[in-house]
Design a protein around this motif. Structure first.
Motif, PDB file in Angstrom:
ATOM      1  N   TRP A  58       7.985  -5.180  -7.865  1.00 52.30           N
ATOM      2  CA  TRP A  58       6.635  -5.615  -8.178  1.00 52.30           C
ATOM      3  C   TRP A  58       6.534  -5.941  -9.663  1.00 52.30           C
ATOM      4  N   GLY A  59       5.442  -6.594 -10.037  1.00 52.98           N
ATOM      5  CA  GLY A  59       5.315  -7.161 -11.370  1.00 52.98           C
ATOM      6  C   GLY A  59       5.307  -6.143 -12.482  1.00 52.98           C
ATOM      7  N   ASP A  63       0.835  -1.204   0.000  1.00 50.90           N
ATOM      8  CA  ASP A  63       0.000   0.000   0.000  1.00 50.90           C
ATOM      9  C   ASP A  63       0.870   1.255   0.000  1.00 50.90           C
ATOM     10  N   ASN A  64       0.255   2.354  -0.392  1.00 50.31           N
ATOM     11  CA  ASN A  64       0.854   3.690  -0.252  1.00 50.31           C
ATOM     12  C   ASN A  64       2.233   3.797  -0.910  1.00 50.31           C
ATOM     13  N   ARG A  65       2.324   3.349  -2.159  1.00 49.05           N
ATOM     14  CA  ARG A  65       3.586   3.398  -2.875  1.00 49.05           C
ATOM     15  C   ARG A  65       3.546   4.483  -3.952  1.00 49.05           C
ATOM     16  N   SER A  66       4.721   4.862  -4.393  1.00 46.38           N
ATOM     17  CA  SER A  66       4.863   5.814  -5.483  1.00 46.38           C
ATOM     18  C   SER A  66       5.768   5.201  -6.545  1.00 46.38           C
ATOM     19  N   ASN A  67       5.560   5.579  -7.804  1.00 46.62           N
ATOM     20  CA  ASN A  67       6.441   5.084  -8.855  1.00 46.62           C
ATOM     21  C   ASN A  67       7.582   6.043  -9.147  1.00 46.62           C
ATOM     22  N   THR A  68       7.720   7.068  -8.298  1.00 49.46           N
ATOM     23  CA  THR A  68       8.862   7.985  -8.406  1.00 49.46           C
ATOM     24  C   THR A  68       9.499   8.152  -7.033  1.00 49.46           C
ATOM     25  N   LEU A  69      10.778   8.444  -7.016  1.00 51.12           N
ATOM     26  CA  LEU A  69      11.501   8.617  -5.766  1.00 51.12           C
ATOM     27  C   LEU A  69      10.952   9.813  -5.002  1.00 51.12           C
ATOM     28  N   GLY A  70      10.458   9.570  -3.796  1.00 50.63           N
ATOM     29  CA  GLY A  70       9.919  10.632  -2.965  1.00 50.63           C
ATOM     30  C   GLY A  70       8.615  11.220  -3.469  1.00 50.63           C
ATOM     31  N   GLY A  71       7.990  10.559  -4.428  1.00 48.15           N
ATOM     32  CA  GLY A  71       6.775  11.082  -5.038  1.00 48.15           C
ATOM     33  C   GLY A  71       5.533  10.823  -4.216  1.00 48.15           C
ATOM     34  N   ALA A  72       4.439  11.407  -4.678  1.00 51.87           N
ATOM     35  CA  ALA A  72       3.154  11.234  -4.016  1.00 51.87           C
ATOM     36  C   ALA A  72       2.660   9.805  -4.195  1.00 51.87           C
ATOM     37  N   VAL A  73       1.802   9.373  -3.268  1.00 47.85           N
ATOM     38  CA  VAL A  73       1.213   8.040  -3.363  1.00 47.85           C
ATOM     39  C   VAL A  73       0.404   7.925  -4.656  1.00 47.85           C
ATOM     40  N   ASN A  74       0.613   6.837  -5.359  1.00 42.33           N
ATOM     41  CA  ASN A  74      -0.076   6.576  -6.616  1.00 42.33           C
ATOM     42  C   ASN A  74      -0.953   5.336  -6.424  1.00 42.33           C
ATOM     43  N   ASP A  91      10.936  -0.932  -6.682  1.00 45.91           N
ATOM     44  CA  ASP A  91      10.310   0.142  -5.906  1.00 45.91           C
ATOM     45  C   ASP A  91      11.350   1.244  -5.714  1.00 45.91           C
ATOM     46  N   PRO A  92      11.131   2.445  -6.284  1.00 47.77           N
ATOM     47  CA  PRO A  92      12.158   3.491  -6.198  1.00 47.77           C
ATOM     48  C   PRO A  92      12.388   3.987  -4.775  1.00 47.77           C
ATOM     49  N   ASN A  93      11.454   3.701  -3.877  1.00 44.20           N
ATOM     50  CA  ASN A  93      11.577   4.155  -2.491  1.00 44.20           C
ATOM     51  C   ASN A  93      11.968   3.043  -1.523  1.00 44.20           C
ATOM     52  N   PHE A  94      12.238   1.843  -2.060  1.00 44.25           N
ATOM     53  CA  PHE A  94      12.708   0.749  -1.205  1.00 44.25           C
ATOM     54  C   PHE A  94      13.513  -0.219  -2.068  1.00 44.25           C
ATOM     55  N   ALA A 141       8.534 -12.791 -12.201  1.00 46.73           N
ATOM     56  CA  ALA A 141       7.436 -11.901 -12.557  1.00 46.73           C
ATOM     57  C   ALA A 141       6.112 -12.659 -12.509  1.00 46.73           C
ATOM     58  N   PRO A 142       5.020 -11.956 -12.253  1.00 49.62           N
ATOM     59  CA  PRO A 142       3.709 -12.620 -12.223  1.00 49.62           C
ATOM     60  C   PRO A 142       3.279 -13.069 -13.610  1.00 49.62           C
ATOM     61  N   VAL A 143       2.366 -14.039 -13.646  1.00 53.97           N
ATOM     62  CA  VAL A 143       1.813 -14.480 -14.926  1.00 53.97           C
ATOM     63  C   VAL A 143       0.604 -13.640 -15.320  1.00 53.97           C
ATOM     64  N   VAL A 144      -0.053 -13.038 -14.325  1.00 55.74           N
ATOM     65  CA  VAL A 144      -1.207 -12.168 -14.560  1.00 55.74           C
ATOM     66  C   VAL A 144      -1.168 -11.054 -13.527  1.00 55.74           C
ATOM     67  N   SER A 145      -1.528  -9.849 -13.934  1.00 56.98           N
ATOM     68  CA  SER A 145      -1.625  -8.720 -13.002  1.00 56.98           C
ATOM     69  C   SER A 145      -3.048  -8.171 -12.997  1.00 56.98           C
ATOM     70  N   PHE A 146      -3.419  -7.560 -11.862  1.00 61.41           N
ATOM     71  CA  PHE A 146      -4.732  -6.963 -11.690  1.00 61.41           C
ATOM     72  C   PHE A 146      -4.577  -5.525 -11.197  1.00 61.41           C
ATOM     73  N   LYS A 147      -5.655  -4.778 -11.278  1.00 64.05           N
ATOM     74  CA  LYS A 147      -5.653  -3.402 -10.808  1.00 64.05           C
ATOM     75  C   LYS A 147      -5.163  -3.335  -9.366  1.00 64.05           C
ATOM     76  N   SER A 148      -4.402  -2.315  -9.066  1.00 56.16           N
ATOM     77  CA  SER A 148      -3.792  -2.159  -7.751  1.00 56.16           C
ATOM     78  C   SER A 148      -4.836  -2.128  -6.640  1.00 56.16           C
ATOM     79  N   HIS A 149      -4.510  -2.788  -5.537  1.00 57.34           N
ATOM     80  CA  HIS A 149      -5.278  -2.740  -4.293  1.00 57.34           C
ATOM     81  C   HIS A 149      -6.674  -3.344  -4.409  1.00 57.34           C
TER      82      HIS A 149
END
Length: 398
Positions: A264-265, A230-241, A276-279, A291-299
């Motif tokens: 993550w996948g 939860d509460n991750r960002s796809n940029t370093l120090g960025g807002a939660v996406n 994860d740019p923040n971890f 890598a996953p074989v299938v991905s779904f919408k976040s959360h």
């Protein structure tokens, strides 16, 4: 009629109306593909229905009776349908005073129950169930407490242990794993330990919370759902996406690492993982993970999964799987709360599509699907721990 009696009657009517389940008009709004229908198999109106509180994982015994873990009432119950009319006759307690029970599985006539701290077993003797006895002990507690247990086609038992946190480095190696044990309850992980070292139970790692798993009926490959951080960002120090990271369906293989907490996948086609740019982990770590074989919408929280080979549904479905999206809790725009169909071609997953929707209305969820299981009657059973319902999804040909 006196004013006092009229008042009492009006109060009674209002109380009864207030007691009507929130889902009373919701089931009719669930959308399914043509030819399918969904009905209530058990709920609060079933005899002893109050015991069906927080229904989660399901299993069937050799006679076709449905068993369900009811985490909110700390018990496991049986829901017999003696006349096979598609409606449970009553709810019978099998075990009570349990410790956050979730996963259930039969090994012969023995019923295994996954508590948060281990697995216990019960047996039926002369029509009654024995008290739970310790079977596998000392599993990590807290954090993602709920555990699942299933018997694989290879004759081993599999148990998930979720992470203790959202994103962190675990001190306990059993965390964020899937474990494997013999049917006698002995560790039987991916690597055989020799000499004086105790055998490890760890089968696969890097799985933040993989509560649902099933095996492909042809290849025997193990597939497990997984909930991203939860509460991750796809940029370093960025807002939660809210759109990262995706949720996953993974093909579980012995000794593999699936990326959490650092990756993550990404692309299924290239088999890449995203760091994860923040971890961040060590240089090149994500390239070593699966890598996953299938991905779904976040959360959207995928949990239960079941293959459809034992259903009496059209042949186009019987090579596929259905999984339950329990739904989001922290998205600005709620998502999930539905059943998804995972299509397979040549015994490999290729795409996903909606199968059942309607638990989310006007940005509010009245129900939350948890698990899916195929019964001896060829129907699909679905548990809902918010509306406290077990549904039965069947197909009727024209």
């Amino acid at each position: 009629m006196s004013k006092s009696k009229i008042h009492v009657r009006l109060v009674t009517i209002f109380v009864l109306l207030a007691m009507q389940p929130a889902w009373a008009n919701g089931v009719a709004d669930i959308q399914l593909p043509a030819g399918f229908k969904i009905e209530v198999f058990a709920d609060i109106n079933t005899k002893n229905g109050e015991q069906l509180s927080g229904p989660r994982m399901m299993a069937f015994d050799a006679k076709g009776n449905l068993y369900v873990s009811a985490v909110a009432s700390h018990r496991v119950v049986m829901l017999p349908d003696h006349n096979r009319d598609g409606v449970a006759d009553e709810i019978v307690t099998v075990a009570h005073d349990l410790n956050a029970p979730q996963g259930i599985a039969f090994v012969g006539d023995t019923l295994l129950i996954a508590n948060q701290d281990g697995v216990v077993k019960v047996n039926q003797t002369q029509g009654s169930w024995t008290k739970p006895q310790a079977f596998i002990s000392n599993l990590p507690t807290g954090g993602h407490t709920l555990k699942n247990v299933k018997l694989g086609p290879d004759g081993f038992l599999y148990i998930n242990v979720g992470s203790s946190c959202n994103v962190c480095l675990e001190n306990e190696p059993m965390r964020a794993t899937i474990l494997r044990y013999t049917i006698e309850g002995k560790p039987a992980g991916a690597l055989v330990t020799l000499g004086r070292h105790q055998q490890s139970a760890i089968f696969a790692r890097g799985l933040r919370n993989s509560q649902g798993f099933a095996w492909h009926p042809v290849t025997g490959a193990m597939y497990a759902t997984n909930n991203g951080a939860d509460n991750r960002s796809n940029t370093l120090g960025g807002a939660v996406n809210d759109e990262v990271p995706p949720e996953h369906l993974n093909k579980i293989e012995a000794g593999k690492h699936y990326g959490w907490p650092h990756c993550w996948g990404g692309s299924k086609e290239t088999g890449t993982q995203i760091e994860d740019p923040n971890f961040k982990g060590s240089v090149g770590f994500c390239e070593t993970t699966q890598a996953p074989v299938v991905s779904f919408k976040s959360h959207t929280t995928p949990i239960g999964i079941s293959f459809l080979d034992k259903t009496n549904w059209p042949s186009a479905y019987r090579a596929d799987a259905i999984l339950a999206l329990h739904g989001s809790w922290n998205r600005k725009q709620p998502a999930g709360y539905q059943l998804m169909r995972v299509k397979f071609k040549a015994n490999e997953p290729t795409e996903v599509e909606d199968f059942a929707t309607g638990w989310l209305k006007n940005q509010q969820a009245w129900g939350r699907p948890v698990d899916v299981a195929v019964g001896a009657d060829g129907a699909l059973y679905v548990s809902d721990d918010k509306a406290n319902i077990i549904y039965r999804v069947s197909y009727k040909s024209k």
